[in-house]
Design a protein around this motif. Structure first.
Motif, mmCIF file in Angstrom:
data_model
loop_
_atom_site.group_PDB
_atom_site.id
_atom_site.type_symbol
_atom_site.label_atom_id
_atom_site.label_comp_id
_atom_site.label_asym_id
_atom_site.label_seq_id
_atom_site.Cartn_x
_atom_site.Cartn_y
_atom_site.Cartn_z
ATOM 1 N N GLY A 1 0.788 -1.222 0.000
ATOM 2 C CA GLY A 1 0.000 0.000 0.000
ATOM 3 C C GLY A 1 0.822 1.274 0.000
ATOM 4 N N ASN A 2 2.146 1.156 0.159
ATOM 5 C CA ASN A 2 3.021 2.316 0.253
ATOM 6 C C ASN A 2 3.990 2.388 -0.920
ATOM 7 N N ILE A 3 4.515 3.574 -1.180
ATOM 8 C CA ILE A 3 5.618 3.747 -2.113
ATOM 9 C C ILE A 3 6.905 3.695 -1.303
ATOM 10 N N LEU A 4 7.749 2.721 -1.571
ATOM 11 C CA LEU A 4 8.965 2.498 -0.787
ATOM 12 C C LEU A 4 10.192 2.647 -1.679
ATOM 13 N N HIS A 5 10.499 3.890 -2.015
ATOM 14 C CA HIS A 5 11.715 4.181 -2.756
ATOM 15 C C HIS A 5 12.740 4.765 -1.790
ATOM 16 N N ILE B 1 9.393 12.177 3.603
ATOM 17 C CA ILE B 1 9.172 10.742 3.497
ATOM 18 C C ILE B 1 8.071 10.420 2.492
ATOM 19 N N ASP B 2 7.428 11.455 1.931
ATOM 20 C CA ASP B 2 6.364 11.224 0.958
ATOM 21 C C ASP B 2 6.984 10.855 -0.385
ATOM 22 N N PRO B 3 6.217 10.267 -1.295
ATOM 23 C CA PRO B 3 6.776 9.855 -2.596
ATOM 24 C C PRO B 3 7.451 10.981 -3.361
ATOM 25 N N ALA B 4 6.967 12.223 -3.224
ATOM 26 C CA ALA B 4 7.579 13.341 -3.947
ATOM 27 C C ALA B 4 8.995 13.619 -3.469
ATOM 28 N N GLY B 5 9.290 13.273 -2.218
ATOM 29 C CA GLY B 5 10.619 13.506 -1.671
ATOM 30 C C GLY B 5 11.567 12.348 -1.842
#
Length: 308
Positions: free
Chosen positions: A236-240, A276-280
């Motif tokens: 459910g998360n974006i983990l980059h 910590i959001d996907p944009a960052g």
């Protein structure tokens, strides 16, 4: 600052000495960024906070994977960006890829980025070997049986020793991006998955690897239709790549002469240290020399029908 960084890392290693690998595999929940939080992460987080509170001579901000941003007092001038265990899974298995990763930067206007880092330390949990650098020193190291830094001169993709990332990355999409590079190098070079960006990038500094790639974030940015697949792989998360994953290792690598960029070949300087959001989040391509770095950027398949 050096004493604070190195002492904090040692405190984590000491705290974990009695429980790795006998324990450390219970999942307690999720970190704020969405990655699974293991029981040894809690132990390491507590060791970091307690040590910094006792030993920081002035108030500092502390930004960590599981606890976000806290301060030891009012008006902090510096922030420590810490991943108490980068490589929780290998550390839980008693393997050598777990590290403590700490970067320090002036907090400035409250929005520091990776370009603001002025000191960094990475300590290997199992071996105790370490790397340190700040704006007044070159890269210093201890615990390795050869001089460090030692960068590989290899420029041949078929002879490349490299690592790549799969946590939170759909295997099918990653194969679309570089299965041909894996096929070309797996026998005459070496392909590794360490589950630790900090360990992987610093292996280029030590000469053990030629390169590291984590391309998921560029694939998502270029192909927004892949988001559902990334979220399935990330529960459910974006983990980059998060800032605490790479802030210290990128600083050390650049000080050692490693070529490090995002997946577009652009500097990682503008990566927000608190985001910590996907944009960052970011992608990363790191190589021991500019020629190998260019070859990777040119040969990774950034656009494929399989990304649709």
């Amino acid at each position: 600052m050096r004493a604070l960084l190195t002492g904090t890392a040692r405190a984590v290693r000491d705290a974990l000495a009695g429980i790795v690998p006998a324990g450390g595999r219970a999942v307690l929940g999720d970190a704020p960024g969405g990655d699974a939080q293991f029981d040894i992460d809690k132990v390491a987080e507590r060791a970091v906070w307690e040590y910094v509170c006792r030993h920081a001579h002035v108030p500092v901000a502390l930004h960590t994977e599981d606890e976000g941003t806290r301060t030891t007092g009012s008006g902090p001038r510096y922030v420590l960006v810490v991943d108490p265990i980068d490589g929780t899974r290998p550390a839980s298995a008693g393997l050598e890829m777990g590290t403590v990763s700490i970067a320090a930067a002036p907090i400035g206007d409250g929005r520091p980025t990776l370009r603001d880092v002025t000191a960094a330390h990475v300590l290997e949990l199992k071996t105790g070997a370490w790397l340190y650098a700040d704006d007044t020193t070159g890269v210093e190291a201890a615990g390795y049986p050869w001089p460090v830094p030692r960068l590989s001169p290899n420029t041949d993709l078929t002879r490349m020793f490299w690592s790549l990332e799969f946590n939170g990355h759909p295997m099918r999409l990653m194969c679309e991006a570089y299965e041909h590079l894996v096929d070309a190098s797996a026998n005459t070079g070496g392909v590794f998955v360490f589950n630790s960006a900090s360990y992987s990038i610093t292996r280029i500094v030590t000469g053990q690897l030629d390169a590291f790639v984590d391309v998921g974030n560029r694939i998502l940015r270029d192909h927004p239709g892949t988001e559902a697949a990334f979220r399935r792989a990330g529960r459910g998360n974006i983990l980059h790549l998060f800032p605490y994953d790479i802030a210290a290792a990128v600083y050390l690598a650049r000080r050692a002469g490693v070529t490090v960029t995002d997946g577009y070949g652009a500097p990682l300087d503008d990566m927000p240290l608190f985001a910590i959001d996907p944009a960052g989040q970011r992608s990363c391509v790191a190589a021991a020399n500019p020629a190998l770095h260019r070859a990777l950027l040119d040969n990774i398949r950034w656009h494929s029908g399989g990304f649709a």
